[in-house]
Design an enzyme around this catalytic site. Structure first.
Site, mmCIF file in Angstrom:
data_model
loop_
_atom_site.group_PDB
_atom_site.id
_atom_site.type_symbol
_atom_site.label_atom_id
_atom_site.label_comp_id
_atom_site.label_asym_id
_atom_site.label_seq_id
_atom_site.Cartn_x
_atom_site.Cartn_y
_atom_site.Cartn_z
ATOM 1 N N ALA A 163 12.123 29.288 -22.237
ATOM 2 C CA ALA A 163 12.904 30.536 -22.973
ATOM 3 C C ALA A 163 12.568 30.003 -24.340
ATOM 4 O O ALA A 163 12.582 28.803 -25.036
ATOM 5 C CB ALA A 163 14.089 29.879 -22.943
ATOM 6 N N GLY A 181 17.931 29.072 -36.205
ATOM 7 C CA GLY A 181 18.246 28.765 -34.617
ATOM 8 C C GLY A 181 19.307 29.643 -34.694
ATOM 9 O O GLY A 181 19.455 30.312 -33.628
ATOM 10 N N SER A 182 20.655 28.931 -34.955
ATOM 11 C CA SER A 182 22.252 29.508 -34.916
ATOM 12 C C SER A 182 21.358 31.302 -35.079
ATOM 13 O O SER A 182 22.274 32.209 -34.872
ATOM 14 C CB SER A 182 23.212 29.076 -35.521
ATOM 15 N N THR A 233 11.444 23.860 -24.463
ATOM 16 C CA THR A 233 12.257 23.276 -22.750
ATOM 17 C C THR A 233 11.074 23.321 -22.222
ATOM 18 O O THR A 233 10.894 24.816 -21.777
ATOM 19 C CB THR A 233 13.913 22.919 -22.639
ATOM 20 N N GLU A 241 26.098 35.328 -20.457
ATOM 21 C CA GLU A 241 26.915 34.051 -19.368
ATOM 22 C C GLU A 241 26.977 33.751 -18.824
ATOM 23 O O GLU A 241 27.708 32.917 -18.511
ATOM 24 C CB GLU A 241 27.711 36.012 -18.800
ATOM 25 N N ARG A 296 25.440 30.045 -19.887
ATOM 26 C CA ARG A 296 26.873 28.583 -21.000
ATOM 27 C C ARG A 296 27.601 28.616 -19.508
ATOM 28 O O ARG A 296 28.713 27.693 -20.017
ATOM 29 C CB ARG A 296 27.928 29.811 -21.079
ATOM 30 N N GLU A 312 22.417 25.629 -26.493
ATOM 31 C CA GLU A 312 22.795 26.180 -25.769
ATOM 32 C C GLU A 312 23.957 27.383 -27.049
ATOM 33 O O GLU A 312 24.620 27.799 -26.930
ATOM 34 C CB GLU A 312 22.897 26.358 -24.429
ATOM 35 N N GLU A 318 29.575 24.853 -33.573
ATOM 36 C CA GLU A 318 30.153 25.534 -34.655
ATOM 37 C C GLU A 318 30.234 27.148 -34.209
ATOM 38 O O GLU A 318 31.064 27.972 -34.669
ATOM 39 C CB GLU A 318 29.652 24.625 -35.606
#
Ligand SMILES: Cc1cc2nc3c(=O)[nH]c(=O)nc-3n(C[C@H](O)[C@H](O)[C@H](O)COP(=O)(O)OP(=O)(O)OC[C@H]3O[C@@H](n4cnc5c(N)ncnc54)[C@H](O)[C@@H]3O)c2cc1C
Length: 385
Positions: free
Chosen positions: A120, A128-129, A155, A245, A248, A368, A372
């Site tokens: 991915a 990033g976020s 990765t 979904e 996670r 992932e 925060e």
């Protein structure tokens, strides 16, 4: 309560880990070597890549609960092995939910059987976020797209034959997440990459050593137009939601597995180590640590299984999957740290496995979706519905 089928699956994965993974995990971690191909091949033969995919797509037609159990047991041995499944899960779910018929026919069987490995490529050095800030550009030219831009933290990009790349198809950065699309970029498996089309450099990390992460550079990387997931531009951000979904749930299960592995080592060590003329597990301070650790692991496991069961019954579970991931990520760090504490000075030595679990555990709050960001997403869903 798990069904007998799920319990049997757990036992068989545990056997696999005892025979194939535990004997090599510490050595390969220390040498920072990738998981061997034979292990991945065996995982493919055992059907681990296809747990949530239907039989007609090359899967084994089980469910997310089975995925959680398998991911937990693999990660209990070594996080890197539990993580081999993650990227095929994301790409496979994306294709299954949003892909064109041709994309399903062409890619899904290989992804579900583990013959094809995917990676991915979403994160960028400056995005990033804030996924909506992605700048890697995909420009249409006739019947193909040309992708250019930097990616990072991809990765297993070396081993993958398909990179799932999130890129901007609408050149206006103000469009944010409304201008992003996902592409299936084929490449050869291997460390050489294909510069300048695709360049790759490994990132040295403190753990997660069985799979390397890469910075990638795309330069006019040509991709056939039919490899745009779903065939319509600017849907990429929304398409990712369904895959997240599943991802996670699987990540929460990996955290539960790492925590359980750390706990197993701590319990065993506490029964072997003698101080003041007795086993250290006889000291209340140690016993209470073990009690808290086991309780927290069980809480993380049940949140994960609950989210998996919701997914398997066709209900929206972004909130529950996010909660499971958030709780398990925080929990595994506490548990692994206490497990190391129970080992005393030996816990800090590379001679003992516990330090591997402790280093790997630290990752969960970062990847992932950071803890925060998870809190932000969960909080907003609770307030806005
Ligand atoms: C080992 C590893 C493997 C990874 N694998 C992949 C992969 O395969 N593919 C991929 O695409 N990515 C991957 N990632 C990237 C990972 O998803 C990102 O690192 C993560 O999303 C965070 O982005 P960042 O590192 O840029 O941190 P930043 O977004 O810069 O965040 C820095 C800090 O600021 C906080 N922060 C940021 N925004 C907010 C906000 N709005 N509110 C509160 N706090 C905030 C964060 O929580 C964090 O603590 C991997 C990362 C690691 C470390």
């Amino acid at each position: 309560m798990l069904s007998e089928l799920h319990e049997e699956l757990r036992r068989s994965v545990r056997d696999f880990v005892a025979k194939e993974v535990l004997p090599i995990a510490d050595v390969l971690d220390r040498e920072e070597k990738d998981i061997p191909d034979e292990i991945i091949k065996k995982m493919a033969e055992l059907g681990y890549f296809g747990l949530v995919f239907p039989g007609e797509s090359g899967g084994v037609d089980l469910d997310h609960l089975a995925l959680a159990v398998v991911s937990e047991e693999l990660s209990r041995g070594w996080l890197s092995v539990g993580s081999v499944l993650t990227r095929n899960l994301i790409t496979g779910m994306l294709i299954q939910a949003h892909g064109t018929e041709e994309q399903k026919r062409r890619y899904l069987p290989g992804i579900a059987s583990g013959e094809l490995l995917t990676a991915a490529a979403f994160t960028e050095p400056d995005a990033g976020s804030d996924t909506a800030a992605i700048r890697t550009r995909a420009r249409r030219e006739g019947d193909r797209y040309l992708i250019s831009g930097p990616k990072t933290w991809c990765t297993f990009a070396n081993r993958a034959q398909i990179l799932t790349v999130l890129a901007r198809t609408d050149p206006d950065p103000a469009k944010r997440h409304k201008g992003l699309s996902l592409f299936l970029v084929e490449k050869e498996s291997g460390d050489a990459f294909d510069p300048p089309r695709i360049a790759g450099e490994p990132i040295p990390t403190v753990g997660y050593h069985g799979m390397h992460c890469f910075t990638l550079g795309f330069q006019d990387c040509a991709v056939p137009a039919e490899n745009l997931i779903g065939g319509t531009e600017n849907k990429g951000f929304y398409q990712l939601m369904v895959a997240y979904e599943s991802a996670r749930i699987q990540t929460a299960a990996r955290a539960v597995g790492v925590a359980q592995g750390a706990f197993d080592l701590a319990l065993k060590y506490s029964q072997e180590r003698q101080q003041f003329g007795q086993q250290i597990c006889n000291f209340q301070a140690i016993r209470h640590k073990l009690a808290d650790m086991a309780t927290e692991i069980q809480a993380g496991r049940q949140l994960t299984y609950y989210a998996a069961t919701m997914k398997d019954t066709g209900r929206r579970c972004d909130l529950e999957a996010g909660m499971a991931k958030l709780f398990a990520a925080d929990m595994v760090e506490r548990v692994a740290s206490e497990a190391l504490q129970i080992h005393g000075g030996y816990g800090y030595s590379k001679e003992y496995s516990i330090q591997r679990y402790w280093r790997d555990a630290r990752l969960f709050r970062v990847f992932e979706g950071t803890s925060e960001i998870q809190r932000e997403v969960i909080g907003k869903r609770l307030i806005e519905g």
